[in-house]
Design an enzyme around this catalytic site. Structure first.
Site, PDB file in Angstrom:
ATOM      1  N   TYR A  10      22.405  40.318  39.127  1.00  0.00           N
ATOM      2  CA  TYR A  10      23.981  40.535  39.792  1.00  0.00           C
ATOM      3  C   TYR A  10      24.259  39.053  39.753  1.00  0.00           C
ATOM      4  CZ  TYR A  10      28.225  42.229  41.981  1.00  0.00           C
ATOM      5  OH  TYR A  10      29.369  42.423  42.129  1.00  0.00           O
TER       6      TYR A  10
ATOM      7  N   LYS B  48      27.401  36.890  38.138  1.00  0.00           N
ATOM      8  CA  LYS B  48      28.477  36.365  38.886  1.00  0.00           C
ATOM      9  C   LYS B  48      28.759  34.967  38.880  1.00  0.00           C
ATOM     10  CE  LYS B  48      30.405  40.632  39.296  1.00  0.00           C
ATOM     11  NZ  LYS B  48      31.656  41.029  38.504  1.00  0.00           N
TER      12      LYS B  48
HETATM   13  N1  NAD Z   1      32.577  46.904  45.660  1.00  0.00           N
HETATM   14  C1  NAD Z   1      32.251  45.719  46.074  1.00  0.00           C
HETATM   15  O1  NAD Z   1      31.811  45.662  47.245  1.00  0.00           O
HETATM   16  C2  NAD Z   1      32.418  44.503  45.043  1.00  0.00           C
HETATM   17  C3  NAD Z   1      32.022  43.093  45.568  1.00  0.00           C
HETATM   18  C4  NAD Z   1      31.858  41.945  44.983  1.00  0.00           C
HETATM   19  C5  NAD Z   1      32.406  42.073  43.380  1.00  0.00           C
HETATM   20  N2  NAD Z   1      32.684  43.368  43.039  1.00  0.00           N
HETATM   21  C6  NAD Z   1      32.895  43.538  41.433  1.00  0.00           C
HETATM   22  O2  NAD Z   1      34.358  44.100  41.545  1.00  0.00           O
HETATM   23  C7  NAD Z   1      34.285  44.746  40.238  1.00  0.00           C
HETATM   24  C8  NAD Z   1      34.572  46.109  40.344  1.00  0.00           C
HETATM   25  O3  NAD Z   1      33.931  46.781  41.234  1.00  0.00           O
HETATM   26  P1  NAD Z   1      34.090  48.255  41.854  1.00  0.00           P
HETATM   27  O4  NAD Z   1      33.627  47.979  43.481  1.00  0.00           O
HETATM   28  O5  NAD Z   1      35.645  48.717  41.673  1.00  0.00           O
HETATM   29  O6  NAD Z   1      33.018  48.964  41.095  1.00  0.00           O
HETATM   30  P2  NAD Z   1      33.127  50.458  40.185  1.00  0.00           P
HETATM   31  O7  NAD Z   1      31.904  51.038  39.785  1.00  0.00           O
HETATM   32  O8  NAD Z   1      34.286  51.433  40.850  1.00  0.00           O
HETATM   33  O9  NAD Z   1      34.096  49.858  39.012  1.00  0.00           O
HETATM   34  C9  NAD Z   1      33.707  49.396  37.865  1.00  0.00           C
HETATM   35  C10 NAD Z   1      34.049  49.786  36.835  1.00  0.00           C
HETATM   36  O10 NAD Z   1      33.633  49.139  35.339  1.00  0.00           O
HETATM   37  C11 NAD Z   1      33.268  50.187  34.589  1.00  0.00           C
HETATM   38  N3  NAD Z   1      32.429  49.750  33.538  1.00  0.00           N
HETATM   39  C12 NAD Z   1      31.005  49.587  33.843  1.00  0.00           C
HETATM   40  N4  NAD Z   1      30.605  49.112  32.643  1.00  0.00           N
HETATM   41  C13 NAD Z   1      31.489  48.950  31.508  1.00  0.00           C
HETATM   42  C14 NAD Z   1      31.803  48.442  30.173  1.00  0.00           C
HETATM   43  N5  NAD Z   1      30.373  48.204  29.569  1.00  0.00           N
HETATM   44  N6  NAD Z   1      32.838  48.725  29.568  1.00  0.00           N
HETATM   45  C15 NAD Z   1      34.015  48.776  30.368  1.00  0.00           C
HETATM   46  N7  NAD Z   1      33.916  49.461  31.502  1.00  0.00           N
HETATM   47  C16 NAD Z   1      32.580  49.170  32.254  1.00  0.00           C
HETATM   48  C17 NAD Z   1      32.663  51.211  35.135  1.00  0.00           C
HETATM   49  O11 NAD Z   1      33.181  52.527  34.431  1.00  0.00           O
HETATM   50  C18 NAD Z   1      33.551  51.414  36.443  1.00  0.00           C
HETATM   51  O12 NAD Z   1      34.785  52.255  36.155  1.00  0.00           O
HETATM   52  C19 NAD Z   1      33.009  44.655  39.530  1.00  0.00           C
HETATM   53  O13 NAD Z   1      33.137  43.587  38.458  1.00  0.00           O
HETATM   54  C20 NAD Z   1      31.813  44.243  40.662  1.00  0.00           C
HETATM   55  O14 NAD Z   1      30.847  43.630  40.115  1.00  0.00           O
HETATM   56  C21 NAD Z   1      32.673  44.661  43.833  1.00  0.00           C
END
Ligand code: NAD
Length: 290
Positions: free
Chosen positions: A183, A187
């Protein structure tokens, strides 16, 4: 796992009760259109809701059926246009078709929130499963690239050309968190891709920036982090999730996790004309960690 919260008290400062109301009333995106990837997830749906509330037409891309998110956005914003497109961002041909369908439906694409992502396993490097490493890079790097490429080609060819793109990186891109080799590496690639894309796309009036969220809650996204870091069993975190939560919050200067809305505020700022002279930058949405 999702029910437990690991509430931390004693933060120095508390989130606004309604972050969306903390800046002046807006219709910054009236008549414009946006593609949001990961549109069925936490950040994606929240961004789509905010964009629709400010007048944008929204297309939700997700691997899972985004119909529920679509209905929620339409219920909160009667009359707004929302498309739901099931699409796997790791498959370039699916992405090309999905982006073309939005161009066809909306006439142009003004904004992109390139946000779909997968966190992967939590294991020390020697135990990290190679298949999961490939999957994380496939979604978080190749997937982000496919969408960035397809959308920027539309933005470049439309009249007038131009657009604004925000990609979701992570504090993991900067801090190198233990047990997250796939991860964190993926990123860091998103962060770097953003800086390169900003230069390549500037001649076409396309801005590209990123956000790097850190600990975000409440709910599954917080408890998952805490429990998986505890389970990973390393010298960096305790084995008790409650203690891990304290360790994480203790490393955050504002002494609390951020809310989803506190991430989406910077996202919509970067998308908007308020940020018209910003490109190639990353906003670390981290409560002061850097
Ligand atoms: N939540 C946190 O604490 C956090 C912190 C830093 C970064 N992020 C990043 O933020 C972004 C969103 O995270 P989130 O918390 O909303 O997570 P989440 O799991 O709620 O949302 C991620 C979405 O991406 C979709 N997805 C996964 N693989 C896919 C693919 N191959 N094609 C299309 N869609 C796909 C999933 O179905 C899901 O709906 C991500 O990139 C995550 O790495 C999250």
């Amino acid at each position: 796992m999702g029910d437990r919260e690991y509430i931390i008290t004693g933060g120095y400062c508390h989130p606004p009760s309604d972050p969306a109301s903390s800046t002046h009333a807006r219709s910054r995106f009236k008549g414009k259109s946006i593609i949001v990837t990961g549109g069925a997830g936490n950040f994606g749906k929240a961004c789509a809701l905010r964009m629709a509330s400010e007048g944008a037409k929204v297309a939700l891309f997700d691997l899972v059926d985004p119909s529920k998110a679509k209905e929620e956005i339409q219920a909160s914003n009667p009359g707004c246009t929302v498309l739901g497109v099931q699409c796997d961002v790791t498959k370039n041909d699916e992405v090309e078709r999905a982006v073309a369908s939005v161009k066809e439906a909306f006439g142009r694409v003004d904004y992109l929130f390139n946000n779909a992502g997968y966190q992967g396993a939590f294991r020390p490097l020697p135990d990290y499963p190679p298949d999961d490493f490939r999957r994380v890079l496939d979604i978080n790097v190749s997937g982000v690239f496919h969408v960035l490429r397809a959308v920027s080609n539309v933005m470049k060819s439309q009249e007038p050309q131009g657009g604004s793109i925000v990609q979701t990186a992570s504090m993991a891109a900067h801090s190198g968190p233990p047990n997250m080799v796939a991860y964190g590496s993926s990123k860091a690639a998103v962060h770097h891709m953003t800086r390169i894309a900003a230069k390549d796309l500037a001649p076409h009036d396309i801005r590209v920036n990123s956000v790097s969220p850190a600990f975000t809650g409440p709910g599954f996204m917080w408890t998952r982090q805490v429990e998986l870091q505890a389970e990973a069993g390393s010298i960096h975190y305790d084995k008790d999730p409650k203690v891990v939560a304290q360790q994480m919050i203790g490393s955050t200067p504002l002494r609390r996790y951020g809310s989803v809305d506190e991430v989406i505020g910077p996202v919509t700022f970067l998308l908007s004309d308020d940020a018209s002279y910003l490109t190639g930058i990353d906003i670390q949405v981290t409560g002061g960690m850097n």
